[in-house]
Design a protein around this motif. Structure first.
Motif, PDB file in Angstrom:
ATOM      1  N   SER A 102      -0.795  10.520   0.678  1.00  0.00           N
ATOM      2  CA  SER A 102       0.639  10.367   0.589  1.00  0.00           C
ATOM      3  C   SER A 102       1.214  10.502   1.992  1.00  0.00           C
ATOM      4  O   SER A 102       0.937  11.466   2.686  1.00  0.00           O
ATOM      5  N   LEU A 103       1.973   9.505   2.427  1.00  0.00           N
ATOM      6  CA  LEU A 103       2.556   9.565   3.760  1.00  0.00           C
ATOM      7  C   LEU A 103       3.664  10.605   3.809  1.00  0.00           C
ATOM      8  O   LEU A 103       4.443  10.740   2.872  1.00  0.00           O
ATOM      9  N   LYS A 104       3.714  11.323   4.916  1.00  0.00           N
ATOM     10  CA  LYS A 104       4.733  12.343   5.127  1.00  0.00           C
ATOM     11  C   LYS A 104       5.479  12.035   6.418  1.00  0.00           C
ATOM     12  O   LYS A 104       5.014  11.246   7.238  1.00  0.00           O
ATOM     13  N   ILE A 105       6.611  12.673   6.595  1.00  0.00           N
ATOM     14  CA  ILE A 105       7.359  12.503   7.831  1.00  0.00           C
ATOM     15  C   ILE A 105       6.461  12.916   8.995  1.00  0.00           C
ATOM     16  O   ILE A 105       5.786  13.939   8.936  1.00  0.00           O
ATOM     17  N   GLY A 106       6.423  12.077  10.016  1.00  0.00           N
ATOM     18  CA  GLY A 106       5.569  12.329  11.177  1.00  0.00           C
ATOM     19  C   GLY A 106       4.254  11.567  11.140  1.00  0.00           C
ATOM     20  O   GLY A 106       3.581  11.448  12.154  1.00  0.00           O
ATOM     21  N   ASP A 107       3.888  11.031   9.957  1.00  0.00           N
ATOM     22  CA  ASP A 107       2.650  10.252   9.844  1.00  0.00           C
ATOM     23  C   ASP A 107       2.848   8.850  10.411  1.00  0.00           C
ATOM     24  O   ASP A 107       3.941   8.286  10.351  1.00  0.00           O
ATOM     25  N   ILE A 108       1.764   8.286  10.927  1.00  0.00           N
ATOM     26  CA  ILE A 108       1.773   6.887  11.360  1.00  0.00           C
ATOM     27  C   ILE A 108       1.344   6.027  10.173  1.00  0.00           C
ATOM     28  O   ILE A 108       0.342   6.327   9.514  1.00  0.00           O
ATOM     29  N   VAL A 109       2.106   4.992   9.901  1.00  0.00           N
ATOM     30  CA  VAL A 109       1.809   4.116   8.769  1.00  0.00           C
ATOM     31  C   VAL A 109       0.602   3.245   9.111  1.00  0.00           C
ATOM     32  O   VAL A 109       0.600   2.563  10.140  1.00  0.00           O
ATOM     33  N   PRO A 110      -0.431   3.278   8.265  1.00  0.00           N
ATOM     34  CA  PRO A 110      -1.591   2.422   8.525  1.00  0.00           C
ATOM     35  C   PRO A 110      -1.244   0.951   8.275  1.00  0.00           C
ATOM     36  O   PRO A 110      -0.316   0.646   7.529  1.00  0.00           O
ATOM     37  N   ASN A 111      -2.004   0.055   8.891  1.00  0.00           N
ATOM     38  CA  ASN A 111      -1.790  -1.371   8.646  1.00  0.00           C
ATOM     39  C   ASN A 111      -2.140  -1.709   7.210  1.00  0.00           C
ATOM     40  O   ASN A 111      -3.027  -1.102   6.607  1.00  0.00           O
ATOM     41  N   PHE A 112      -1.421  -2.695   6.660  1.00  0.00           N
ATOM     42  CA  PHE A 112      -1.676  -3.142   5.295  1.00  0.00           C
ATOM     43  C   PHE A 112      -1.334  -4.628   5.200  1.00  0.00           C
ATOM     44  O   PHE A 112      -0.672  -5.181   6.075  1.00  0.00           O
ATOM     45  N   THR A 113      -1.826  -5.252   4.148  1.00  0.00           N
ATOM     46  CA  THR A 113      -1.495  -6.652   3.865  1.00  0.00           C
ATOM     47  C   THR A 113      -1.057  -6.763   2.413  1.00  0.00           C
ATOM     48  O   THR A 113      -1.454  -5.955   1.565  1.00  0.00           O
ATOM     49  N   ALA A 114      -0.230  -7.771   2.137  1.00  0.00           N
ATOM     50  CA  ALA A 114       0.213  -8.064   0.770  1.00  0.00           C
ATOM     51  C   ALA A 114       0.798  -9.466   0.772  1.00  0.00           C
ATOM     52  O   ALA A 114       1.147 -10.004   1.824  1.00  0.00           O
ATOM     53  N   LYS A 115       0.915 -10.057  -0.394  1.00  0.00           N
ATOM     54  CA  LYS A 115       1.510 -11.396  -0.497  1.00  0.00           C
ATOM     55  C   LYS A 115       3.028 -11.266  -0.584  1.00  0.00           C
ATOM     56  O   LYS A 115       3.559 -10.411  -1.294  1.00  0.00           O
ATOM     57  N   ASP A 116       3.705 -12.163   0.161  1.00  0.00           N
ATOM     58  CA  ASP A 116       5.166 -12.164   0.121  1.00  0.00           C
ATOM     59  C   ASP A 116       5.660 -13.104  -0.989  1.00  0.00           C
ATOM     60  O   ASP A 116       4.858 -13.667  -1.749  1.00  0.00           O
ATOM     61  N   SER A 117       6.974 -13.290  -1.060  1.00  0.00           N
ATOM     62  CA  SER A 117       7.557 -14.075  -2.151  1.00  0.00           C
ATOM     63  C   SER A 117       7.238 -15.574  -2.056  1.00  0.00           C
ATOM     64  O   SER A 117       7.532 -16.332  -2.963  1.00  0.00           O
ATOM     65  N   HIS A 118       6.625 -15.998  -0.961  1.00  0.00           N
ATOM     66  CA  HIS A 118       6.201 -17.390  -0.802  1.00  0.00           C
ATOM     67  C   HIS A 118       4.698 -17.551  -1.025  1.00  0.00           C
ATOM     68  O   HIS A 118       4.153 -18.627  -0.839  1.00  0.00           O
ATOM     69  N   GLY A 119       4.022 -16.439  -1.366  1.00  0.00           N
ATOM     70  CA  GLY A 119       2.579 -16.493  -1.582  1.00  0.00           C
ATOM     71  C   GLY A 119       1.779 -16.400  -0.303  1.00  0.00           C
ATOM     72  O   GLY A 119       0.560 -16.524  -0.314  1.00  0.00           O
ATOM     73  N   GLU A 120       2.471 -16.190   0.827  1.00  0.00           N
ATOM     74  CA  GLU A 120       1.794 -16.044   2.124  1.00  0.00           C
ATOM     75  C   GLU A 120       1.328 -14.605   2.299  1.00  0.00           C
ATOM     76  O   GLU A 120       1.968 -13.678   1.798  1.00  0.00           O
ATOM     77  N   VAL A 121       0.237 -14.411   3.027  1.00  0.00           N
ATOM     78  CA  VAL A 121      -0.241 -13.059   3.304  1.00  0.00           C
ATOM     79  C   VAL A 121       0.603 -12.454   4.427  1.00  0.00           C
ATOM     80  O   VAL A 121       0.690 -13.013   5.518  1.00  0.00           O
TER      81      VAL A 121
END
Length: 152
Positions: free
Chosen positions: A2-21
């Motif tokens: 679980s991310l907390k204040i002060g944590d660095i967000v790791p990279n992630f991927t997901a599909k957007d509303s156009h189906g693009e990664v």
């Protein structure tokens, strides 16, 4: 995890509303981000929240920030939702709930609804605000105020 204040967000991927990664590294660590998780497309609270982000989107852009909405709805649902309400920001589909788990967004209302949580991330990729409230209207002013404090 679980991310907390002060944590660095790791990279992630997901599909957007156009189906693009969408690859988070295209924005993460480059500009302030407002990432908001919401329960469902086309429900009253979520529509209010999305349209409020839309109405203030230029204010976020003027501050150099990007807005990203995430729910477990499909790409097709996001596409219809974004078109119907003319949403100018990125919507990501999290059907497998990987992003929800990555960020640590818990379900609310006794596990019946996916949670509504907004994260503000600075230009270094560090979480500086986690706002957890089912009150859709409170997220936008809180996020905008936090982004302003970051850049001004």
């Amino acid at each position: 995890m679980s991310l907390k204040i002060g944590d660095i967000v790791p990279n992630f991927t997901a599909k957007d509303s156009h189906g693009e990664v969408f690859e988070s590294q295209s924005v993460l660590g480059r500009k302030p981000l407002v990432i908001y998780f919401y329960p469902k497309d086309n429900t009253p609270g979520c529509t209010t929240e999305a349209c409020s982000f839309r109405d203030q989107y230029e204010d976020f852009k003027d501050l150099g920030a990007e807005v990203i909405g995430i729910s477990s709805d499909s790409v097709k649902s996001h596409h219809k939702f974004a078109n119907k309400h003319q949403l100018p920001f990125i919507l990501l589909s999290d059907q497998d709930k990987k992003l929800r788990h990555l960020f640590g967004v818990r379900d609310s209302l006794f596990g019946l609804l996916p949670g509504r949580v907004t994260y503000v991330i600075d230009r270094n990729g560090v979480v500086i605000l986690i706002f957890d409230s089912m009150n859709a209207g409170k997220h936008i002013p809180k996020a905008l105020e936090t982004v302003k404090e970051l850049v001004l």
